[in-house]
Design an enzyme around this catalytic site. Structure first.
Site, mmCIF file in Angstrom:
data_model
loop_
_atom_site.group_PDB
_atom_site.id
_atom_site.type_symbol
_atom_site.label_atom_id
_atom_site.label_comp_id
_atom_site.label_asym_id
_atom_site.label_seq_id
_atom_site.Cartn_x
_atom_site.Cartn_y
_atom_site.Cartn_z
ATOM 1 N N SER A 115 110.233 -6.840 47.758
ATOM 2 C CA SER A 115 110.312 -5.664 46.888
ATOM 3 C C SER A 115 109.406 -5.685 45.666
ATOM 4 O O SER A 115 109.312 -4.687 44.953
ATOM 5 C CB SER A 115 111.759 -5.445 46.431
ATOM 6 O OG SER A 115 112.519 -4.870 47.466
ATOM 7 N N SER B 116 111.231 -2.188 47.125
ATOM 8 C CA SER B 116 112.036 -1.281 46.349
ATOM 9 C C SER B 116 111.569 -1.065 44.908
ATOM 10 O O SER B 116 111.958 -0.091 44.279
ATOM 11 C CB SER B 116 113.481 -1.782 46.332
ATOM 12 O OG SER B 116 113.596 -2.968 45.577
ATOM 13 N N LYS C 184 112.249 -2.533 35.783
ATOM 14 C CA LYS C 184 112.962 -1.966 36.934
ATOM 15 C C LYS C 184 114.393 -1.635 36.512
ATOM 16 O O LYS C 184 115.024 -2.424 35.802
ATOM 17 C CB LYS C 184 112.965 -2.977 38.080
ATOM 18 C CG LYS C 184 113.555 -2.445 39.388
ATOM 19 C CD LYS C 184 113.434 -3.478 40.511
ATOM 20 C CE LYS C 184 113.897 -2.923 41.849
ATOM 21 N NZ LYS C 184 113.732 -3.894 42.951
#
Lengths: 107, 492
Positions: free
Chosen positions: B181, B157, B82
């Protein structure tokens, strides 16, 4: 609790506190959205919390200060938008007329 | 075996082939780059592909193997990161304009640990800007698309990390989970995603969102793959003051343990209004599989669940408004020049932050401001304690809590962007475990009739991640990993 509303002046004040500059349309839109979200989170007032103390999930742990190799000044400054004389360069943050007599301005 | 088929292998299968000498790290790296080039124009899971770094580490790993040196536990396994995890010398944007050109001078602890385990790191994945969002549509660089249906969101997310795995660009990835997330995009994208106990995995080098909630965790195509990666990244780090000193359990072994005799709690509040019938049917069927495998099921109550969304949006935005003060145009990131420093902060942050980030900073500033602190922030901290207490009561009678990860399957792109509250509701079942600081995982169950993935969330007491893997492995035995027909299609 009264239903929330945010005036343009209140949003501008929050923006100042948060170091944000908002455009006209943006500030008006934020005023409406914040009012909706705050109206929603106001439901927390209805929860009986009399017998709980607010607790943090964990306390931060302390440790001894130990000197370890770190990043060099040059490595750290490499990501800065603007540097001068081995430091971060920023625009003026003190007035040239203050009692300290500091008159340096940067950018 | 062609490149796409190679990437259809799990973490363990691919690692075993590399170890056995069946395939070189260079071939795995080439296959990964080719697959990203082939698929990711449609899905947009990656923000930055580190071709040269990947090829160089693959070469070094092949040489290491040729010399007969001991190989790390993730040797030859490509793992996407990420873009909230800083990587030395590789652009780290957190999907924000304010960090668009930021090249960090150091690696996050989890990145160091993956490198030390000989994993291959092909690049950085898309996300909601600064991890604020539930759909990956708040990325400053365009949304990620769900490989099961490109008109839908993969969740967020950590949507890019979920899709990298779902579309078989990499067999695993790392994400971060503040309120869901990792788990919610895992459910929407049909992969395994784990949020460890608060403090289990170091956040050193994670771009901070809400520091009392943020936690790094793995996504993988299989439960075993996620377990293996968590074993590598978990453990104490003196550079993160919230990092726990507790020993790391054997998560891989836990995947082989039976659920016989395990007590499952099914919370009434997770099967209430707002849960789609399709999701409920798939989740109840999976609970039935666990019962057949010898687990016992009982109803439990988590009565403060309905306050989790409000509690979260007070606490997380308060913490974010403070954390994001560091993005000010001085030490790194964007600067929009102005003649006075306060104007420079404002113009920089106006140009650098998207609307959702500004909305949350303003809300956080409001709930912390004089006259409102007690009514909002302090109250939310007290409700958080009640949410934690709900779980403590439930875990007195059951070993794990199971239910849906999200109330619906993946929603359409654009469907919720104009209504922040509707977007926040997609995290209603993941927020409580985040607020309680306890571990939770999402594992795919039978898809909805539409074909879209559905996730079962498993929640365990503090530091009992091993139980999550035990339950998830039993679920996976009934619902083996599925590959999206077009964008994950590994043929031959």
């Amino acid at each position: 609790m009264k239903p929330p509303s945010f005036t343009r002046a209140e949003v501008d004040h929050l923006a100042t506190l948060a170091a944000l500059t908002l455009g006209d349309g943006e500030a008006d839109a934020m005023a409406k959205e914040l009012a909706k979200i705050v109206a929603y989170v106001q439901e927390l007032a209805s929860v009986d919390t009399a017998d709980v103390e607010a607790e943090r999930p964990l306390a931060a742990a302390w440790r001894e200060d130990v000197l370890l190799p770190g990043l060099s000044r040059d490595e750290l400054l490499a990501a800065a938008p603007r540097t001068a004389e081995g430091g971060f360069s920023v625009p003026a943050f003190v007035s040239t007329t203050t009692a300290t007599g500091v008159s340096r301005r940067g950018q | 075996m062609n490149g796409a088929a190679l990437l259809g292998l799990s973490v363990d299968e691919l690692g075993a082939r590399f170890r056995a000498g069946d395939v070189s790290a260079a071939a795995i790296a080439d296959a990964t780059l080719a697959r990203i080039a082939d698929v990711d124009a449609d899905t947009h899971a990656f923000l930055t592909v580190d071709r040269s770094g990947l090829e160089e580490s693959a070469r070094a790993l092949d040489e290491k193997r040729a010399r007969g040196e001991p190989l790390g536990p993730l040797a030859g396994v490509p793992i996407a990161l990420k873009d909230a995890l800083v990587t030395r010398g590789l652009r780290t944007t957190a999907a924000s304009r304010i960090l668009e050109h930021y090249v960090p001078p150091y690696d996050a602890t989890v990145v160091e640990r993956l490198r030390a385990a000989d994993a291959l790191l092909p690049g950085k994945t898309n996300m909601d800007e600064l991890a604020m969002g539930s759909s990956t549509e708040h990325s400053a660089f365009g949304p990620t698309r769900n490989p099961w249906d490109l008109t839908r969101s993969p969740g967020g997310s950590s949507g890019g990390s979920a899709v990298a795995v779902a579309a078989r660009l990499t067999p695993a990835s790392l994400g971060s989970d503040t309120g869901g997330s990792i788990r919610q995009p895992a459910a929407f994208s049909g992969v395994v995603g784990v949020k460890p106990t608060y403090g289990r995995v170091s956040r050193y080098g994670l771009v901070a969102f809400a520091s009392s909630l943020d936690q790094v965790g793995p996504f993988a195509t299989t439960v075993l793959g996620a377990a293996r990666i968590l074993g590598v990244i978990a453990g104490h780090d003196p550079r993160d003051a919230t990092s726990l000193e507790a020993p790391v359990a054997d998560y891989v072994a836990a995947c082989g343990e039976s659920v016989r005799g395990l007590r499952l709690g099914v919370p009434d509040e997770y099967f209430a209004e707002g849960l789609s019938a399709d999701v409920e049917a798939s989740v109840r069927a999976a609970i039935g599989w666990l019962e057949q495998a010898g687990a016992t099921v009982r109803r439990v109550s988590l009565p403060h669940t309905r306050h989790a969304v409000a509690t979260y949006y007070v606490l997380a935005t308060a913490e974010a408004s403070s954390n994001l003060a560091r993005l000010d145009g001085v030490r790194y990131g964007l600067r929009v020049p102005a003649s006075r420093i306060h104007d420079m902060y404002g113009t920089t942050r106006d140009a650098g932050f998207g609307a959702e980030v500004k909305r949350r900073i303003l809300l956080g500033t409001f709930v912390l401001s004089a006259g409102y602190y007690d009514a909002y922030y302090k109250k939310a901290e007290a409700v958080r304690a009640l949410i934690r207490r709900d779980f403590e009561h439930a875990f007195a009678d059951v070993d794990v809590v199971v239910g849906p990860t999200a109330p619906t399957t993946a929603f359409g792109l654009g469907e919720r962007t104009s209504d922040p509250l509707a977007m926040y509701m997609s995290d209603v079942y993941t927020l409580p475990a985040s607020l309680a600081g306890i571990p939770a995982l999402s594992v795919p169950v039978s898809p909805a009739p539409s074909g879209l993935p559905v996730g079962l969330q498993v929640v365990a007491p503090w530091l009992e991640e091993a139980r999550l893997f035990r339950v998830a492995a039993a679920v996976e035995a009934h619902a083996p990993p599925r590959v999206p027909p077009r964008h994950g299609g590994a043929t031959g």
